[in-house]
Write an enzyme that holds these catalytic residues in place. Sequence first.
Site, PDB file in Angstrom:
ATOM      1  N   ARG A 164       2.910   9.701   7.383  1.00 14.63           N
ATOM      2  CA  ARG A 164       3.879   9.901   8.463  1.00 14.63           C
ATOM      3  C   ARG A 164       5.269   9.960   7.834  1.00 14.63           C
ATOM      4  NH1 ARG A 164       7.212   6.791  11.845  1.00 14.63           N
ATOM      5  NH2 ARG A 164       7.218   7.383  14.052  1.00 14.63           N
ATOM      6  N   LYS A 179      11.528   3.801   4.331  1.00 11.23           N
ATOM      7  CA  LYS A 179      11.537   2.382   4.695  1.00 11.23           C
ATOM      8  C   LYS A 179      12.272   1.523   3.668  1.00 11.23           C
ATOM      9  CE  LYS A 179       7.886   2.342   8.081  1.00 11.23           C
ATOM     10  NZ  LYS A 179       6.570   1.824   8.517  1.00 11.23           N
TER      11      LYS A 179
END
Length: 286
Positions: free
Chosen positions: A265, A225
């Site tokens: 995740r 991210k």
Amino acid sequence: MSKQCVRGHVAGLPAWDRCAVMGVVNVTPDSFSDGGRWFDTTAAVKRGLDLAAEGADLVDVGGESTRPGATRVDEDEELRRVIPVVRGLTAEGVVVSVDTMRASVAEKALAAGALLVNDVSAGLADPAMIPVVAAARAPFVVMHWRGLLEGANIPGRYTDVVREVVDEITARVDAAVAGGIAPERIVVDPGLGFSKGAEDDLALLAHLDRLFALGRPVLVAASRKRFLGKVLAGPEGTPPPARERDAATAAVTMLAAQQGAWAVRVHEVRASADAVRIAAAVAGAR
């Protein structure tokens, strides 16, 4: 409270004795990190099997990108992308999660063998989602979400990001329980990167204990991210591409596992699978 107690168990899923690793299969042409690589059904199933072989405990299959600026696909297209992949993976014994904001997709994916519904909107995008999950008695991920990211990222304006995220997740957990989802089937996710800046994401990672205090297992989804790119940016301030953030992702996996996260995740599994096992071994040696 021990880290093992913090981690918790989710009813309807296997009971892992350490932080679990959720591998990602994006059946999309426009994911921020790997869009188009697994868009073909055969390639997507193979990718999921490869992730399982590398140590993924479950595989999250999604057919709609949630990156900032992404345009939503229609229901038929999302079903076309997702359901054959879910069937293909579950037929091989893989534990599958479906990443969707649509109740119809969740319902059909559960019928095809998926065990967990991972809805980034926590039921806000589709009012039918919570009733569908409740009727199926399926586990449900409640993520912090402040709206669709179409057009541009919705800015998150927080006075106290940790308190506000915890309060807003609590409200969604309460809505899920009121809608018939058993508390023992609920996972919470701080929603890193969703309407949040790098400082917000780092603050949430630094205070995962505030999420653990809700008494539900915690999923940490930091893989590749933007906040990792910002932390890793060189002197010119240019962040590395998403696919060059996997080592940083594994570092977050270790931090999350040590703190007691239920699962992480990730797009690339092997390093994170190693990290959670090392974290468990160190914890066991204490």
